[in-house]
Scaffold this motif. Structure first.
Motif, PDB file in Angstrom:
ATOM      1  N   GLY A 240       0.720  -1.455   0.065  1.00 50.44           N
ATOM      2  CA  GLY A 240       0.065   0.000   0.064  1.00 50.44           C
ATOM      3  C   GLY A 240       0.933   1.285   0.006  1.00 50.44           C
ATOM      4  O   GLY A 240       0.295   2.231  -0.010  1.00 50.44           O
ATOM      5  N   PRO A 377     -10.241  -9.310   6.477  1.00 50.98           N
ATOM      6  CA  PRO A 377      -9.910  -8.419   7.573  1.00 50.98           C
ATOM      7  C   PRO A 377      -8.660  -8.202   7.720  1.00 50.98           C
ATOM      8  O   PRO A 377      -7.700  -8.769   7.020  1.00 50.98           O
ATOM      9  N   ASP A 378      -8.527  -6.962   8.358  1.00 49.12           N
ATOM     10  CA  ASP A 378      -7.144  -6.601   8.649  1.00 49.12           C
ATOM     11  C   ASP A 378      -6.276  -7.505   9.586  1.00 49.12           C
ATOM     12  O   ASP A 378      -6.917  -8.029  10.270  1.00 49.12           O
ATOM     13  N   GLY A 379      -5.099  -7.719   9.112  1.00 50.88           N
ATOM     14  CA  GLY A 379      -4.294  -8.697   9.878  1.00 50.88           C
ATOM     15  C   GLY A 379      -4.456 -10.045   9.477  1.00 50.88           C
ATOM     16  O   GLY A 379      -3.451 -10.965   9.797  1.00 50.88           O
ATOM     17  N   THR A 380      -5.105 -10.576   8.420  1.00 54.68           N
ATOM     18  CA  THR A 380      -5.286 -11.802   7.827  1.00 54.68           C
ATOM     19  C   THR A 380      -3.972 -12.011   7.139  1.00 54.68           C
ATOM     20  O   THR A 380      -3.457 -11.448   6.265  1.00 54.68           O
ATOM     21  N   ARG A 398      -3.831  -5.408  -1.222  1.00 60.93           N
ATOM     22  CA  ARG A 398      -3.142  -4.327  -0.387  1.00 60.93           C
ATOM     23  C   ARG A 398      -2.553  -4.848   1.424  1.00 60.93           C
ATOM     24  O   ARG A 398      -3.542  -4.714   1.915  1.00 60.93           O
ATOM     25  N   GLN A 399      -1.247  -5.210   1.429  1.00 56.47           N
ATOM     26  CA  GLN A 399      -0.962  -5.586   2.429  1.00 56.47           C
ATOM     27  C   GLN A 399       0.188  -5.083   2.796  1.00 56.47           C
ATOM     28  O   GLN A 399       1.357  -4.786   1.996  1.00 56.47           O
ATOM     29  N   ASP A 400       0.363  -4.426   4.200  1.00 53.51           N
ATOM     30  CA  ASP A 400       1.471  -3.900   4.536  1.00 53.51           C
ATOM     31  C   ASP A 400       2.395  -4.544   5.807  1.00 53.51           C
ATOM     32  O   ASP A 400       3.584  -4.470   5.961  1.00 53.51           O
ATOM     33  N   ARG A 401       1.537  -5.553   6.518  1.00 54.69           N
ATOM     34  CA  ARG A 401       2.164  -6.312   7.495  1.00 54.69           C
ATOM     35  C   ARG A 401       2.939  -7.569   6.832  1.00 54.69           C
ATOM     36  O   ARG A 401       2.608  -8.191   6.247  1.00 54.69           O
ATOM     37  N   SER A 404       2.070 -11.295   5.871  1.00 55.70           N
ATOM     38  CA  SER A 404       0.550 -11.422   5.738  1.00 55.70           C
ATOM     39  C   SER A 404       0.202 -12.106   4.327  1.00 55.70           C
ATOM     40  O   SER A 404      -0.947 -12.332   4.129  1.00 55.70           O
ATOM     41  N   ARG A 430      -3.790 -14.804  14.347  1.00 57.90           N
ATOM     42  CA  ARG A 430      -4.163 -14.175  13.028  1.00 57.90           C
ATOM     43  C   ARG A 430      -5.065 -14.850  12.109  1.00 57.90           C
ATOM     44  O   ARG A 430      -4.640 -16.017  11.995  1.00 57.90           O
ATOM     45  N   ARG A 528     -12.499 -13.711  10.535  1.00 58.00           N
ATOM     46  CA  ARG A 528     -12.231 -13.517  11.597  1.00 58.00           C
ATOM     47  C   ARG A 528     -12.925 -14.307  12.728  1.00 58.00           C
ATOM     48  O   ARG A 528     -12.361 -14.731  13.785  1.00 58.00           O
TER      49      ARG A 528
END
Length: 547
Positions: A240, A377-380, A398-401, A404, A430, A528
């Protein structure tokens, strides 16, 4: 300490808490010893391909070397595809394979075979232990070699009778190894700072080293466009970020065309680009100034000439580059803003086309990919083994972590289900969504049993187009007889059609069928709250149906 006790003690000392396996007679000494070792959990898989895949996913998510137990020559042969994937993806793994009793090996007993010979081409090293006193040293070497850059699987063949010996063996202490300090980076930074159109290629070594943050710092101080290596196995740069320009295609000609727009490139932790289909010429255009950074000295200049090659600790080296670049590129902010706007326009166009393709099943592959990306979801963690839809998913996800996104460049199909189970076991906090092609899922279907047995809450999204579409598309591009006559031999998975709802029920797993892209998005969004595994069938348009 008896040999079997030494094996378990070394496993504990190396950080092992789970042993992935499928047992046979040669593993009975191990299985009996585990009855008195509740701290070492045995994770059962019904086929060795799924066993090794689970260990692969677990090692990546836990960032620790995993331990696998396989049974004789047949078990090693079944597990070879997983070892090949782990070797290509550089996943640290120790495989202990049970060999037949040495006292009658000369008679070629059933189940025996050349385990070392079988595994040698798919591992960093394969060795057979012949003396009980050697077992601790060999195991220590195996764990050290598996983790040493470039990381990968190491196989240790252990005869059954050796583990049963009532012999006192000494357990050697673990020897921690720390990487060298960052190489001198001043001259390399000066070259990059002089560039007017710099680029960065983020390789999977960055993600494995946990060095994505350091690479972001380098990119921002340069104002450089950042590309993921072809078919990247993980998140090596936040997708992202305004400077992120997407993944390089796995074709030398396309890579060369892309890089021709730049005058200098930093290649970080990337294994030689690894093209897929052949195209004429090299991947790197003539005259391009290259700075290459890698933990493995063998990578420097392996396939192309570099101006500067820096080896050693990857995070430390990138940190040193960022320090040297601080304040040396006044135009970095302006470049970042310009590239960010350009990348945002391209992303908008791709996503708009995918949204416009939404509709009822069978879904357009672009819509199916976008629905998954919109729903997670976020963190998936997304574990991807979907040949056709997977490429489209990369363009919209779009993944930043870090951690992921999980993929294997090894090419051994059937990895995805097991890898997703192992990933969730290693990091239960997660959510995990496995995006699978129907052909890929059939190769590793037995992994669903382990998901059900251990109640691992993974959403398995099967993109069902009933064919090997990527092969048909490739033939179309070449204009061969198959394309001319519309007849593709050996590339259809029906009739009879694969019934994924019944397949899920066979293993005791719940299943739903997405009737549209909207339903697929909503089903993925509920991952989740999963308390048990779930199979989501996503009917996808086949070859020619979405054109």
């Amino acid at each position: 300490m008896r040999p079997i006790e030494a094996l378990l003690e070394i496993a504990r000392d190396e950080g092992v808490t789970r042993i992935f396996g499928n047992p046979g007679t040669t593993e009975l000494p191990l299985m009996d010893a585990l009855a008195e070792a509740p701290d070492l959990r045995y994770v059962l898989g019904l086929q060795e391909g799924s066993v090794v895949a689970m260990a692969d996913g677990y090692a990546r998510a836990s960032r620790r070397t995993s331990l696998v137990s396989l049974h004789v020559a047949a078990g090693v042969a079944n597990g070879l595809i997983g070892m090949l994937n782990a070797l290509r993806s550089r996943t640290p793994m120790v495989i202990v394979a049970g060999q037949q009793d040495r006292r009658h090996l000369l008679q070629d007993p059933m189940l025996s075979g050349d385990l070392v010979g079988l595994a040698s081409a798919a591992t960093k090293q394969a060795v057979e232990v012949q003396h009980a006193g050697d077992l601790p040293i060999v195991l220590r070497r195996a764990f050290a070699l598996a983790a040493r850059p470039p990381a990968g699987p190491v196989l240790v063949s252990v005869p059954m009778d050796l583990l049963e010996e009532d012999t006192d063996v000494a357990v050697t202490d673990r020897s921690p190894v720390t990487g060298p300090g960052a190489a001198e980076a001043g001259e390399a930074a000066a070259l990059l700072a002089r560039a007017e159109r710099p680029a960065i290629i983020a390789g999977d070594g960055v993600g494995r080293a946990g060095a994505a943050g350091e690479l972001v710092a380098v990119a921002e101080r340069l104002g450089a466009a950042v590309y993921h290596q072809p078919m990247n196995d993980g998140i090596d740069f936040p997708t992202g970020h305004p400077l992120y320009a997407g993944m390089l295609a796995p074709h030398n000609a396309v890579i060369r065309e892309t890089l021709s727009g730049h005058d200098a490139v930093l290649i970080a932790g990337c294994h030689a680009f690894m093209p897929h289909h052949y195209t004429h010429g090299p991947a790197v255009p003539d005259g391009l100034d290259i700075v290459q950074v890698d933990e493995d000295p063998a990578e420097i200049g392996r396939n192309f000439a570099t101006r500067h090659g820096l080896t050693g600790d990857l995070a430390g080296t990138l940190r040193a580059l960022a320090d040297h670049l601080g304040g040396r590129v006044p135009s970095a902010r302006e470049r970042t803003e310009r590239l960010g706007a350009e990348h945002a326009r391209k992303r908008h166009d791709v996503e708009a086309a995918a949204r416009a393709a939404y509709g009822p099943s069978p879904m357009d592959p672009r819509a199916a990919a976008h629905a998954v990306a919109a729903g997670v979801p976020d963190g998936t963690v997304v574990v991807e083994e979907a040949i056709t839809v997977g490429l489209k998913l990369r363009a919209v996800l779009r993944q930043d972590r870090p951690g992921s996104y999980v993929h294997t460049v090894g090419g051994g199909l059937g990895w995805g289900i097991g890898a997703a189970v192992g990933t969730r076991m290693a990091d239960p906090g997660r959510p995990v969504v496995a995006v699978l092609g129907d052909g890929c899922a059939m190769f590793g279907l037995q992994g669903l049993w382990s998901a059900a047995r251990y109640e691992v809450p993974v959403a398995f999204v099967v993109m069902n187009n009933g064919e090997y579409r990527t092969l048909k598309d490739t033939l179309d591009e070449g204009g061969g007889a198959s394309a001319r006559y519309g007849r593709y031999v050996g590339m259809d998975l029906g009739p009879p059609a694969l019934d994924w709802q019944s397949a899920a029920r066979l293993f005791g797993i719940g299943a739903v069928r997405a009737g549209s892209a909207d339903e697929l998005r909503d089903a993925v969004a509920e991952v989740r709250d999963l308390a048990a595994p779930l199979l989501i069938e996503a009917p996808v348009a086949g070859h020619g149906e979405d054109r």
